[in-house]
Each structure stands twice: as structure tokens, then as C-alpha cells.
Motif scaffolding. Sequence first.
Motif, PDB file in Angstrom:
ATOM      1  N   ALA A   1      30.309 105.648  37.563  1.00  0.00           N
ATOM      2  CA  ALA A   1      30.187 106.997  38.121  1.00  0.00           C
ATOM      3  C   ALA A   1      30.019 108.039  37.021  1.00  0.00           C
ATOM      4  N   GLU A   2      30.774 107.889  35.925  1.00  0.00           N
ATOM      5  CA  GLU A   2      30.664 108.845  34.821  1.00  0.00           C
ATOM      6  C   GLU A   2      29.286 108.763  34.159  1.00  0.00           C
TER       7      GLU A   2
ATOM      8  N   ALA B   1      26.527 107.743  35.685  1.00  0.00           N
ATOM      9  CA  ALA B   1      25.565 108.274  36.654  1.00  0.00           C
ATOM     10  C   ALA B   1      25.570 109.804  36.651  1.00  0.00           C
ATOM     11  N   ARG B   2      26.743 110.402  36.556  1.00  0.00           N
ATOM     12  CA  ARG B   2      26.814 111.873  36.522  1.00  0.00           C
ATOM     13  C   ARG B   2      26.158 112.414  35.259  1.00  0.00           C
TER      14      ARG B   2
ATOM     15  N   MET C   1      22.427 112.286  35.808  1.00  0.00           N
ATOM     16  CA  MET C   1      21.991 113.318  36.748  1.00  0.00           C
ATOM     17  C   MET C   1      21.995 114.700  36.098  1.00  0.00           C
ATOM     18  N   SER C   2      22.950 114.928  35.185  1.00  0.00           N
ATOM     19  CA  SER C   2      23.008 116.210  34.492  1.00  0.00           C
ATOM     20  C   SER C   2      21.944 116.326  33.412  1.00  0.00           C
TER      21      SER C   2
ATOM     22  N   ASN D   1      22.303 114.394  46.604  1.00  0.00           N
ATOM     23  CA  ASN D   1      22.816 114.021  45.280  1.00  0.00           C
ATOM     24  C   ASN D   1      23.974 113.034  45.382  1.00  0.00           C
ATOM     25  N   ASP D   2      24.801 113.175  46.411  1.00  0.00           N
ATOM     26  CA  ASP D   2      25.903 112.227  46.598  1.00  0.00           C
ATOM     27  C   ASP D   2      25.367 110.817  46.851  1.00  0.00           C
TER      28      ASP D   2
ATOM     29  N   LEU E   1      24.070 109.494  43.571  1.00  0.00           N
ATOM     30  CA  LEU E   1      25.175 109.058  42.718  1.00  0.00           C
ATOM     31  C   LEU E   1      25.639 107.655  43.108  1.00  0.00           C
TER      32      LEU E   1
ATOM     33  N   CYS F   1      15.776 112.382  38.254  1.00  0.00           N
ATOM     34  CA  CYS F   1      16.630 112.074  39.406  1.00  0.00           C
ATOM     35  C   CYS F   1      16.032 112.650  40.693  1.00  0.00           C
TER      36      CYS F   1
ATOM     37  N   GLN G   1      25.294 104.208  40.794  1.00  0.00           N
ATOM     38  CA  GLN G   1      26.459 103.372  40.514  1.00  0.00           C
ATOM     39  C   GLN G   1      26.177 101.922  40.889  1.00  0.00           C
TER      40      GLN G   1
END
Length: 311
Positions: free
Chosen positions: A24-25, A27-28, A31-32, A51-52, A55, A38, A59
Motif C-alpha cells: 500500500a505504501e 502504491a501510494r 500514485m503521488s 483512486n481507491d 490503490l 496512474c 497492491q
Amino acid sequence: MKLELRRRVLECLQAKAGEKLTAAEIARWIMSAYPAECAQKIADSAVIETNDQLLAQLQAEIYGSQRNWQRQEPFLKTTEGRPRRFFWSMKDDATEVAEAEAPATRAEEVAGKRTEHSLYPLLSNYLWTEHNVHSMRIDEKRSSNRAGSGANEWLHPDVVGMEDLSADWTSEIRACVREHADTRTKLWAFEVKLLLNRSNVRRSFFQTVSNASWANFGYLVAAELDGPDTLKELRLLATAHGIGVIQLDADEPAASQILIPARERTNIDWDTCNRLAEENRDFVEYVKLVRKFYQTGETSARDWGMRMAEE
């Protein structure tokens, strides 16, 4: 531009070399750092709309591709247990263990570097809150060593414990069991490591066999397990020898988990206990506390010193 997930994952881990990140970290971070790629992935998908959802998809793809990527990238490594963490390291397994076990400098102590000794009270907290096990430290420095250097190697567990099976029993049942067939306790023993990987897994496991097999339950405890081969090896060894494995979450002890349950030893090996008592004063105190419980049916947090800070 199409999102090249493998490339971006490696880029993230290399940029944060030394850090261990969840999927998850990662993937974030992607995305950033790459919003246009993305956004294109969302546009090209028939099922991803938010976006959810993106994410969650990233993952899943990271977890699903992990083994294949590791075959291509030897410096891409993972931890075992939950949650699995990914990291980039060019050090070999033996070097990582040596660095983890190296004594902390004064500056590192001030900075809060994790040491094996710092794990003992965290393990005690977990054992008490999750398994109703009272525990105490066995300090190898308090051993006599009268048989000479090396004679007591692999003799002492790091931590010992007593499980009170009668904690929820009525007073009548406790009294009946005490008079007729006292089975109110199980004795536990633990060997604690900061890090287990392929370089030290067998040595650590058989150290636990030597130190803990006198008890009803023997466990090898580690704050980190690196690599799927490590856990596979532990499962094979546990099948043969009955020692269990606990992954200790040093940040949240209550979230620790038994990865491999220990096989119960029905009878205590009292000959080995006697050897331990002859060599180590802490173990004598442990036996006294177990005996006191059998005599009184009561325990005290002050007696079991590792829990004092938690009471």
C-alpha cells in the motif's frame, strides 16, 4: 503513458533504500509520483474507476508479481508475515544479520536503535495480553560458567513463561484440581532474535531446540523474517522438532502472531531444568515463582518483573 509497475516499484524502493514498505505504501508513492500514468491506467481499465480502486489494484499486482520480480532482481527482498514488506538491499543475508545483532553505540541507543534486549518486554506484553502467559528474562550473564567457556552455550532460553490455565476457573474447580490432579500450568520457553533470514535460520532454530525443548512449549521469536525461503525452512524444521515460531511486532506487540504453533511436550524435562537451575540464578527464581503459584494459586506482577511496566 502506460504505467510500468515493476519499474516504478523498483524506483520507489531504490529511492527509499533501507526502508521496508508495504504494498500500500509503495502504491501510494507511485500514485503521488506518477499521477498521469496512474490516470491512464484508470482510463484503460473497464473496472477501475476511482483512486481507491486503483490503490487496491496496484497492491494486488505488486503482491501477485513479487516472486517473478525477485527472480529477476536479487536485491528486491521481502519480509514474511503480515503485512509483508518490500525493501531494496545490496547486502547479503549474513551481513544483514550481523548488522542487526551488532551492539548499539551510545548515539544509536539515544536514537532508539532496536536491540534484542529491547524486544524482551515487548514479547512479555504480547504473551500476557494474548496468551495469559507470565514471563521473565533469563540473563545469561548471571550463569556460573563454572564448567568453563562455552560449556553453557545454547543452554539458556532468553525468556521463560508460565501459562495459568486456571485463570477463569471457579475457586471450587481450582481447589479440586489442586488436590487431585494439578494441571493448572504450561511452561513456555523462548529464544529471541532481531532478524531471521537464510543465513541464520537453521542455527537459530537449533539453538531454540537446545534451549527450549525442556518446556511444554518452545518458541523461536523474531522481530523480522526476511524471504519466503526462511519461513519454508522453519515450517520443515518445526514439523520435525516441534518448535514454534512467533513474529513479534515491535511497534504494536498485541499485533504479533504465532506463525507456526509449537507442538506441546506433555512432560517437563526436569533433568534439564535442574541443569539450568544449577547454572543460572534467574532460572531458580523462575522455578520458585512456578512453585509459589502451585502453593497459593496466585501470581503477582511485581514478582514477574517483565510485566511491571505494563501494570
